[in-house]
Motif scaffolding. Structure first.
Motif, PDB file in Angstrom:
ATOM      1  N   PRO A  88      48.619 144.327  47.400  1.00  0.00           N
ATOM      2  CA  PRO A  88      48.192 144.693  46.044  1.00  0.00           C
ATOM      3  C   PRO A  88      48.930 143.894  44.992  1.00  0.00           C
ATOM      4  CG  PRO A  88      49.733 146.308  46.870  1.00  0.00           C
ATOM      5  CD  PRO A  88      49.535 145.309  47.980  1.00  0.00           C
ATOM      6  N   TYR A  89      48.354 143.848  43.788  1.00  0.00           N
ATOM      7  CA  TYR A  89      48.989 143.203  42.649  1.00  0.00           C
ATOM      8  C   TYR A  89      48.930 144.132  41.458  1.00  0.00           C
ATOM      9  CZ  TYR A  89      49.138 139.130  45.503  1.00  0.00           C
ATOM     10  OH  TYR A  89      49.420 138.289  46.530  1.00  0.00           O
ATOM     11  N   GLU A  90      49.896 143.988  40.584  1.00  0.00           N
ATOM     12  CA  GLU A  90      50.019 144.925  39.479  1.00  0.00           C
ATOM     13  C   GLU A  90      48.923 144.733  38.445  1.00  0.00           C
ATOM     14  OE1 GLU A  90      53.937 144.281  38.072  1.00  0.00           O
ATOM     15  OE2 GLU A  90      54.863 144.841  39.972  1.00  0.00           O
ATOM     16  N   SER A  91      48.442 145.861  37.905  1.00  0.00           N
ATOM     17  CA  SER A  91      47.420 145.823  36.871  1.00  0.00           C
ATOM     18  C   SER A  91      48.031 145.819  35.477  1.00  0.00           C
ATOM     19  CB  SER A  91      46.509 147.045  36.993  1.00  0.00           C
ATOM     20  OG  SER A  91      47.249 148.216  36.689  1.00  0.00           O
ATOM     21  N   GLY A  92      49.322 146.118  35.385  1.00  0.00           N
ATOM     22  CA  GLY A  92      49.957 146.212  34.073  1.00  0.00           C
ATOM     23  C   GLY A  92      49.819 147.582  33.449  1.00  0.00           C
ATOM     24  N   LYS A  93      49.236 148.533  34.176  1.00  0.00           N
ATOM     25  CA  LYS A  93      49.066 149.895  33.668  1.00  0.00           C
ATOM     26  C   LYS A  93      49.848 150.864  34.545  1.00  0.00           C
ATOM     27  CE  LYS A  93      44.578 149.319  31.453  1.00  0.00           C
ATOM     28  NZ  LYS A  93      45.075 149.686  30.116  1.00  0.00           N
ATOM     29  N   GLU A  94      50.441 151.865  33.939  1.00  0.00           N
ATOM     30  CA  GLU A  94      51.233 152.842  34.679  1.00  0.00           C
ATOM     31  C   GLU A  94      50.308 153.931  35.225  1.00  0.00           C
ATOM     32  OE1 GLU A  94      54.335 154.285  32.234  1.00  0.00           O
ATOM     33  OE2 GLU A  94      55.221 152.313  31.874  1.00  0.00           O
ATOM     34  N   ALA A 113      60.377 155.667  42.100  1.00  0.00           N
ATOM     35  CA  ALA A 113      59.876 155.860  40.738  1.00  0.00           C
ATOM     36  C   ALA A 113      59.116 154.637  40.251  1.00  0.00           C
ATOM     37  CB  ALA A 113      61.044 156.156  39.802  1.00  0.00           C
ATOM     38  N   ALA A 114      59.582 153.438  40.624  1.00  0.00           N
ATOM     39  CA  ALA A 114      58.925 152.205  40.182  1.00  0.00           C
ATOM     40  C   ALA A 114      57.544 152.051  40.804  1.00  0.00           C
ATOM     41  CB  ALA A 114      59.791 150.996  40.516  1.00  0.00           C
ATOM     42  N   CYS A 115      57.428 152.298  42.111  1.00  0.00           N
ATOM     43  CA  CYS A 115      56.123 152.110  42.755  1.00  0.00           C
ATOM     44  C   CYS A 115      55.133 153.196  42.343  1.00  0.00           C
ATOM     45  CB  CYS A 115      56.267 152.025  44.273  1.00  0.00           C
ATOM     46  SG  CYS A 115      56.841 153.548  45.067  1.00  0.00           S
ATOM     47  N   GLY A 118      53.119 152.087  39.522  1.00  0.00           N
ATOM     48  CA  GLY A 118      52.204 150.978  39.768  1.00  0.00           C
ATOM     49  C   GLY A 118      52.863 149.643  40.014  1.00  0.00           C
ATOM     50  N   TYR A 119      54.202 149.587  39.979  1.00  0.00           N
ATOM     51  CA  TYR A 119      54.880 148.326  40.267  1.00  0.00           C
ATOM     52  C   TYR A 119      54.812 148.040  41.767  1.00  0.00           C
ATOM     53  CZ  TYR A 119      56.738 148.571  35.536  1.00  0.00           C
ATOM     54  OH  TYR A 119      56.864 148.635  34.182  1.00  0.00           O
ATOM     55  N   VAL A 120      54.567 146.777  42.107  1.00  0.00           N
ATOM     56  CA  VAL A 120      54.464 146.371  43.508  1.00  0.00           C
ATOM     57  C   VAL A 120      55.797 145.774  43.935  1.00  0.00           C
ATOM     58  CG1 VAL A 120      53.260 144.928  45.178  1.00  0.00           C
ATOM     59  CG2 VAL A 120      52.004 145.942  43.270  1.00  0.00           C
ATOM     60  N   LEU A 121      56.482 146.435  44.874  1.00  0.00           N
ATOM     61  CA  LEU A 121      57.793 145.990  45.342  1.00  0.00           C
ATOM     62  C   LEU A 121      57.679 145.422  46.749  1.00  0.00           C
ATOM     63  CD1 LEU A 121      59.948 149.064  44.246  1.00  0.00           C
ATOM     64  CD2 LEU A 121      59.432 146.997  42.938  1.00  0.00           C
ATOM     65  N   PRO A 122      58.466 144.395  47.070  1.00  0.00           N
ATOM     66  CA  PRO A 122      58.483 143.908  48.455  1.00  0.00           C
ATOM     67  C   PRO A 122      59.131 144.947  49.360  1.00  0.00           C
ATOM     68  CG  PRO A 122      60.193 142.831  47.169  1.00  0.00           C
ATOM     69  CD  PRO A 122      59.382 143.637  46.196  1.00  0.00           C
ATOM     70  N   GLY A 239      62.119 139.657  38.407  1.00  0.00           N
ATOM     71  CA  GLY A 239      61.224 140.564  37.687  1.00  0.00           C
ATOM     72  C   GLY A 239      59.906 139.884  37.419  1.00  0.00           C
ATOM     73  N   GLY A 240      58.906 140.676  37.067  1.00  0.00           N
ATOM     74  CA  GLY A 240      57.596 140.100  36.804  1.00  0.00           C
ATOM     75  C   GLY A 240      56.690 141.062  36.081  1.00  0.00           C
ATOM     76  N   TYR A 241      55.538 140.537  35.679  1.00  0.00           N
ATOM     77  CA  TYR A 241      54.513 141.355  35.032  1.00  0.00           C
ATOM     78  C   TYR A 241      53.160 140.804  35.435  1.00  0.00           C
ATOM     79  CZ  TYR A 241      51.633 143.617  31.494  1.00  0.00           C
ATOM     80  OH  TYR A 241      50.663 144.348  30.873  1.00  0.00           O
ATOM     81  N   LYS A 242      52.326 141.681  36.021  1.00  0.00           N
ATOM     82  CA  LYS A 242      51.028 141.267  36.543  1.00  0.00           C
ATOM     83  C   LYS A 242      51.195 140.066  37.478  1.00  0.00           C
ATOM     84  CE  LYS A 242      47.777 143.077  33.143  1.00  0.00           C
ATOM     85  NZ  LYS A 242      46.617 142.739  32.300  1.00  0.00           N
TER      86      LYS A 242
END
Length: 358
Positions: A88-94, A113-115, A118-122, A239-242
């Motif tokens: 999956p990849y992040e949509s930028g929406k929580e 809490a991060a995932c 909607g955050y995608v973590l390895p 760190g990243g965004y989308k």
């Protein structure tokens, strides 16, 4: 309906002018018809008009579908999953959770809490096998012969030594926080160094040089091979965004060179920014960056002057500390990754790495 009626009239007039520009066109406004005076032309007009209107309807349908897809994509990270790899990849929406139910979920701290946002973590732990080849010039610092520093008058060494080496590394890492990774390194390196060696030892060792059979004024070159076990540790902030990311990595390693009485020490700091996403069936990462290396090592070179053998120790340090990087990673699935990176500048490097995350 009114828009398509207007387009219908407009397209009919335009097509008629193209098909039969010399024949006058009469428009019956009440009936919404055009008189062309030719059945053949009328038939052509109907076919052309039908084709253009069909194309307009098709474009409208595609635009509507695109809007729906965009709305779906914005609904959460998991709706942007690559079906070829299930990544999956992040949509930028929580909104949608990307959490996995795994035994290793006790790390990273705050990872749950991060995932859930909607955050995608390895996956939290990793082991990797890599190979890196690099070639670069080194500056010459101190020159020590039989324990005596002879960098001053009496010896002249060219200020550049070329060094080429290949290193195999095994790395183990863990994500402590969603943005902070630590790792340890074990490895084995093999390399060679060569350069000119111009020596005049008469002012420094007059007694030794006065002995019959000894030649204390040499103009030669040296070429030596070496091996070393490598160990060290490092850390990464990322760190990243989308679809975009940035990271900074730093590590410190030591190598016990078999041709030196002292360990070689290296500090490496690198930074990368890039794109993370999918192209068709390919899922992965592309980036550009830069790498800083600070390496200090001594090479012990045996020099035969006739009856006696001298040991020349040459201190080396990186001549050009920074080079530039371009690389990519293929995300085979959420566990396996294949990476390749190339460095260019005065230091040229090539790296390949296979990683398993669990």
């Amino acid at each position: 309906k009114g828009l398509f009626t207007y387009l219908n009239h407009l397209l009919t007039v335009c097509i008629h002018k193209l098909v039969n520009p010399k024949r006058p066109t009469a428009i019956n406004k009440k009936a919404g018809k055009i008189s062309t005076g030719s059945a053949k032309v009328e038939c052509s007009l109907k076919v052309a008009r039908f084709s253009v209107l069909t194309l307009l309807l098709l474009c409208g349908g595609l635009a509507a579908n695109s809007d729906v897809d965009s709305q779906k994509e914005e609904s959460g990270a998991t709706s942007r999953e690559n079906p070829s790899s299930r990544i999956p990849y992040e949509s930028g929406k929580e909104t949608a959770s990307t959490c996995e139910d795994r035994w290793s979920n006790f790390l990273p701290l705050l990872g749950q809490a991060a995932c859930e946002l909607g955050y995608v973590l390895p996956r939290h732990f990793g082991s990797s096998l890599g190979y890196m080849h690099q070639e670069q010039p080194f500056n010459v610092g101190d020159v020590i012969i039989n324990g005596v520093d002879v960098k001053g008058p009496g010896i002249a060494v060219d200020n550049e030594v070329m060094n080429e080496e290949g290193t195999v590394t095994l790395r183990f890492d863990a994500w402590i926080l969603p943005f902070w990774n630590v790792y340890g390194i074990l490895g084995r390196t093999e390399g060679d160094a060569d350069g000119p060696l111009n020596i005049d030892l008469n002012p420094i060792f007059p007694g030794l040089c006065a002995l019959p059979g000894n030649n204390c004024q040499l103009e030669t070159t040296f070429a030596i091979d070496y091996e070393a076990d490598v160990y060290g540790f490092g850390t990464t902030i990322a760190g990243g965004y989308k679809d975009f990311f940035g990271m900074i990595d730093a590590n410190r390693t030591k190598a016990d060179l078999d041709i030196s009485t002292t360990d070689a020490e290296a500090t490496v700091i690198s930074a990368r920014i890039g794109w993370n996403g999918k192209l068709g069936g390919f899922t992965g990462v592309l980036w550009v960056g830069a790498m800083y290396q600070d390496i200090e090592q001594y090479l012990d070179i045996p020099v035969d002057i006739g009856k006696d053998l001298l040991t020349v120790s040459i201190e080396q340090s990186t001549q050009e500390s920074t080079n530039y990087l371009i690389g990519g990673q293929w995300d085979i699935n959420r566990s396996w990754y294949l990476l390749a990176e190339f460095g260019f500048g005065k230091r040229e490097s090539q790296m390949i790495n296979l990683t398993y995350r669990f």
